[in-house]
Design an enzyme around this catalytic site. Structure first.
Site, PDB file in Angstrom:
ATOM      1  CE  LYS A 201     -25.553   2.492  -7.617  1.00 44.44           C
ATOM      2  NZ  LYS A 201     -24.180   2.790  -8.062  1.00 44.44           N
TER       3      LYS A 201
ATOM      4  CB  SER B 150     -20.788   3.162  -7.330  1.00 42.81           C
ATOM      5  OG  SER B 150     -21.953   2.754  -6.697  1.00 42.81           O
TER       6      SER B 150
ATOM      7  CD  GLU C 241      -2.438   1.827   0.312  1.00 41.11           C
ATOM      8  OE1 GLU C 241      -3.207   1.054  -0.284  1.00 41.11           O
ATOM      9  OE2 GLU C 241      -2.254   3.017  -0.042  1.00 41.11           O
TER      10      GLU C 241
ATOM     11  CG  HIS D  27     -25.363   0.924  -3.802  1.00 47.03           C
ATOM     12  ND1 HIS D  27     -26.240   1.949  -3.547  1.00 47.03           N
ATOM     13  CD2 HIS D  27     -24.147   1.501  -3.954  1.00 47.03           C
ATOM     14  CE1 HIS D  27     -25.573   3.106  -3.569  1.00 47.03           C
ATOM     15  NE2 HIS D  27     -24.306   2.856  -3.803  1.00 47.03           N
TER      16      HIS D  27
ATOM     17  CB  CYS E  56     -12.374  13.037  20.653  1.00 50.84           C
ATOM     18  SG  CYS E  56     -13.735  13.505  19.571  1.00 50.84           S
TER      19      CYS E  56
ATOM     20  CB  CYS F  12     -14.934  20.865  17.802  1.00 49.32           C
ATOM     21  SG  CYS F  12     -13.551  19.812  18.274  1.00 49.32           S
TER      22      CYS F  12
ATOM     23  NE  ARG G 271     -19.466   7.959  -8.127  1.00 49.51           N
ATOM     24  CZ  ARG G 271     -19.627   9.274  -7.951  1.00 49.51           C
ATOM     25  NH1 ARG G 271     -18.815  10.130  -8.537  1.00 49.51           N
ATOM     26  NH2 ARG G 271     -20.596   9.723  -7.180  1.00 49.51           N
TER      27      ARG G 271
ATOM     28  CB  THR H  97     -11.381   2.653   0.854  1.00 40.57           C
ATOM     29  OG1 THR H  97     -10.943   1.721  -0.129  1.00 40.57           O
ATOM     30  CG2 THR H  97     -12.256   1.974   1.876  1.00 40.57           C
TER      31      THR H  97
END
Lengths: 422, 484
Positions: free
Chosen positions: B251, B340, B33, B51, B403, B440, B311, B43
């Site tokens: 879509k 997609s 990667e 879907h 957080c 925030c 895409r 991603t």
């Protein structure tokens, strides 16, 4: 879960929370402050510039000095303080669920004062387009990095918005030898205090560009430049006026939003204009026994005003806790206060008792000169001020004598009107 | 030099899903990667809809893989403990013209093997989604449509793959591919790796990878989409996703809900330069205009985040996925053009790819011991008060909130850093724990996240990056630089 009971619990240990707690402790025994961070003082701890306390302490103090004087008072009054403790939720029956290193805590309070302060508007809240990269901070975050964490968050800065924190940071960065390329303000007039425009920008030769905004942030991994454009009278960017300004950091100083997630969770109604709770003249929210003060209620310009408002809330909360709540009428009673025209909002939104004078805070939507504040009940004018200028950057306060309130029927409206409009 | 049987180029949701599927077999597999984290490219910029499979044209690879993938999700989410919520969705129509579209989708769905589809009208629509515009007359109701957080799904696949012996190399960009005997040499700026087979799951860069290996010369077009996330405390609470009737290219702009409850809006579709993840003003305006048609109450002022995704569309490929063995360079397998419904199809694509490898003569030996389950510690925010009490008693770090908007504790963050595929960046911590994802937008917690990352990774705070190399957040110490 550990359980405890208090007369008055104050949520938030910044200037408002400390002031409310100290006042409440003058009237009642068991007062508790719950603070999320490890030190009382809130944002004052990172505001190392001066300009605090001129009204309240009669001295020109830095933020940490102001907080220190307040911390001493808290200590003297023997107020319980739980730091590093986070409130998870407040129930309408004034039960507080919190958490810290020792576990989960449940506190029953006879009265609660909300003093959680506010957060900064982010890039997202005004949807600044462009690259989603490192180097975009709110001015307060950058201030924290510099003044509390001892880190430099960038080398060349563009500041969007002329709010006070942005102005203070422009000077602070310059004093540390970092480059501030300019302050850009979408409105035709600056947003911060006049004294900050002079002391922080003019004195250091930092350009202020009015009616200008950032239309794109550019960069691959870190900010590399900002595209700025002039805007028309409706705040819309004018095509063809784009300029590219090289920088590695963009600071957002575009305003503050009261932090009221706990407040609405407790069942209190909010004012959609301010995002603060609706309150009566005793700072009581729509939930009996829950009070609010400081920036969680409305964004103030000066900490001195915060403290004054918080002391009122603290005293009222203590009275409520002591069972003198009979004096607190139901929310449905009394006079409703409404804002009209260029008046953006008022605090309070309801007045229970016309037996005592009431201080009415408000802000205008846009700048206006030679205008009067006017209070009406129906068509009748109950009161009007002398003509003068009003600016959105200034929180105004009117002191309404009881004699005026006594003439009111049902609803009063506050407006700010130019002479010739009459 | 490290040697593997199979090298997967690209650690997005597709590469990670394939790696997890291959980890059922004994053959050594590695993921390469180029970014600092898995699931941090396309991603990350995905809207998170799973879907159901009524959109793709029957007969396409998309049609075949989408419907099956969607139905694989519930079991996978249980096994791998990633977020999954079967919200259902509706494709809504305002007039008879839309109804014709809806009927067409219904028929397509049936052909594609999508179960439980219904065409509904009137009050039923508003019972299912009370926020829906009252002018909506018809809807295709798909109860199996769902949402996930795709980056978390990718992380879950990757962690389970690593648990089962897959090696993951991050910050590891393949810059050249050479034939080497029966296999390939994969070159990175620092190292080279020997692999027998290459799976090209490089997302928008899959065409570059193909060319690098002298393989097919296909071309990827990037269709950019703007997306918006709203505050959880928005007056609008979406219980499912609403889609308008689709156009030929997209879509349409859908309003749905994130796993955490934030209304979400996405996405536009505009061809832009590869790697352009800027947000665009006109895109955001288009989104809001689309949203108001579906749910009139949605408010611009509740936006807490805008972002963008891409895409990867393979040109001249009938708008379909491009999954096939290379004809020019045997041993290379392309898994490209996963536009997609890529997220929905990821699990079935992984199965399909493994079958394709077997059919192409790749020898794969089933392992005796495959760990199908990945255990993840619940986040503090998701615990009951009793679970919280126990967690804090075990480790006080769970009682330290970092957080405040998303109630993420120091314990959560330390876990995320030291998990199987741990976070190494502020973005990585955010995707695993939600720290900085709230209203925030990290203004209050970023300094703490940096401090914890630096401490746990044993690096200087100024080395901590937001995402990839060069995205450092802090420049230097303000005072006392060089003084220890």
């Amino acid at each position: 879960m550990k359980k405890d009971t208090y007369d008055v619990v104050v949520i938030g240990g910044g200037p408002a929370g400390m002031a409310a707690a100290c006042k409440a402790a003058e009237w009642t025994q068991r007062v508790l402050i719950i603070e999320r961070s490890s030190l009382l003082g809130g944002v004052l701890n990172q505001c190392i510039h001066t300009g605090f306390g001129l009204h309240y302490f009669g001295k020109n103090l830095t933020g940490p000095e102001f907080a220190d004087l307040q911390r001493e008072k808290v200590k003297k009054r023997e107020i319980d303080v739980w730091t590093d403790t986070f409130v998870i939720r407040i129930l309408p029956n004034r039960t507080i669920v919190a958490v810290n290193e020792n576990g989960m805590l449940q506190i029953s309070a006879k009265a609660i004062v909300l003093a959680m302060g506010c957060r900064e508007r982010t890039r997202e809240s005004i949807v600044v387009p462009g690259a989603r990269v490192a180097g975009v901070y709110t001015a307060g975050t950058a201030q924290r990095y510099m003044n509390l964490e001892n880190f430099v968050p960038g080398r060349q800065f563009v500041i969007l918005g002329s709010g006070d924190i942005g102005l203070i940071m422009a000077r602070r960065l310059t004093l540390e030898g970092l480059e501030v390329k300019g302050v850009f303000e979408i409105m035709p007039e600056p947003n911060g205090l006049r004294r900050n425009i002079k002391n922080c920008l003019e004195d250091y030769g930092i350009p202020l560009h009015l009616s200008t905004t950032i239309t794109k942030i550019i960069g691959k991994n870190r900010v590399e430049a900002a595209e700025v454009s002039r805007v028309d009278e409706n705040g819309k960017p004018i095509p063809g006026t784009e300029r590219i300004i090289e920088c590695d950091t963009v600071l957002m100083a575009i305003g503050l939003i009261p932090e009221n997630e706990l407040t609405s969770g407790a069942g209190a109604r909010l004012n959609p204009v301010t995002n603060g709770p609706l309150v009566d003249e005793s700072c009581q929210t729509t939930v009996p026994g829950i009070f609010a003060c400081g920036n969680v209620l409305q964004v103030h310009d000066l900490v001195d005003n915060v403290v004054a408002e918080a002391e009122k809330a603290g005293k009222e909360a203590a009275e409520y806790a002591l069972g003198e709540a009979a004096a607190h009428l139901q929310w449905s009673g009394g006079i409703t206060v409404e804002s009209q025209g260029i008046v953006r909002y008022t605090v309070p939104n309801a007045i229970r008792s016309s037996e005592r004078p009431v201080s009415l805070s408000f802000r205008v939507r846009k700048g206006i000169s030679g205008a009067r504040a006017v209070i009406r009940s129906g068509e009748r004018i109950l009161w009007q001020g002398r003509p003068r200028g009003y600016k959105p950057s200034v929180m105004e306060q009117l002191n309404m004598p009881a004699s005026v309130l006594k003439q009111a029927e049902g609803t009063i409206t506050l407006s700010v009107e130019q002479e010739d409009a009459e | 030099m490290k040697e593997f049987e199979i090298g997967i180029i690209g650690g997005g949701i597709i590469g990670c899903a394939i790696a997890r599927e291959l980890s059922r077999y004994s053959e050594k597999t590695a993921i390469f990667e180029k970014f600092a984290d898995v699931g941090a490219g396309t991603t990350k910029g995905n809207g998170g809809f799973i879907h159901a499979g009524y959109d793709p044209l029957p007969g396409t690879l998309k049609a075949k893989l989408n419907a099956r993938g969607c139905l694989m999700y519930p079991e996978l989410a249980r096994q791998l403990s990633f977020p999954y919520k079967k919200t259902g969705c509706m494709v809504v129509g305002f007039d008879d013209n839309d109804l014709a579209h809806i009927r067409q989708l219904y028929e397509r769905g049936r052909e594609n093997g999508v179960p439980d589809l219904e065409i509904i009208s009137g009050d039923r629509i508003f019972e299912l989604e009370p926020e829906a515009n009252r002018e909506i007359k018809y809807a295709l109701y798909s109860p199996n449509s769902a949402v996930t957080d795709p980056y978390k799904t990718a992380i879950a696949f990757a962690e389970n793959a690593v648990d089962n012996g897959v090696e993951l190399f991050r910050n590891c960009e393949i810059t050249d591919i050479q034939r080497d005997g029966s296999g390939f040499l994969l070159q990175t700026p620092e190292d080279s790796y020997k692999v027998q087979y290459v799976i090209n799951a490089a997302g928008i860069y899959a065409d570059d990878v193909s060319r690098m290996a002298g393989s097919e010369d296909f071309h990827i077009i990037c269709k950019h989409g703007d997306l918006i996330i709203f505050d959880k405390n928005s007056e609008v609470k979406m219980s499912m996703s609403l889609f308008p009737t689709p156009t030929s290219t997209t879509k349409g702009i859908a309003l749905g809900t994130k796993i955490a409850g934030n209304p979400s809006l996405g996405s536009t579709s505009v061809i832009r330069e590869k790697g352009d993840l800027d947000t665009y003003k006109e895109g955001v305006e288009q989104l809001l205009a689309g949203a108001v048609r579906l749910v009139p109450n949605i408010k611009k002022c509740k936006i807490i985040r805008a972002f963008a995704g891409e895409r990867a569309v393979v040109e001249n490929n009938n708008n379909d996925f491009y999954i096939r063995p290379s004809e020019k360079v045997p041993g290379i397998f392309h898994v490209a053009g996963i536009q997609s419904p890529g997220v929905a199809s990821a699990p079935s694509i992984a199965e399909y790819v493994v079958e394709m490898l077997k059919k192409s003569g790749v020898h794969l030996t089933k392992k005796d011991q495959f760990l199908a389950v990945r255990r993840e510690r619940k986040l503090f925010a998701e615990m009951t008060d009793e679970e919280r009490e126990r967690a804090i008693a075990e480790n006080p770090a769970y009682g330290r909130i970092v957080c405040r908007c998303e109630m993420v504790t120091e314990g959560d963050i330390v876990d995320a850093i030291h998990s199987v595929v741990g976070a190494t960046t502020v973005g990585g911590v955010k995707r695993r724990t939600r720290a900085g994802m709230g209203r925030c937008q990290s203004g209050f917690c970023q300094h703490r996240v940096i401090e914890i990352l630096a401490r746990e990774l044993g690096i200087d705070p100024c080395q901590v990056c937001y995402e990839n190399e060069g995205s450092n957040l802090l420049i230097r110490k303000l005072k006392g630089e060089g003084i220890s």
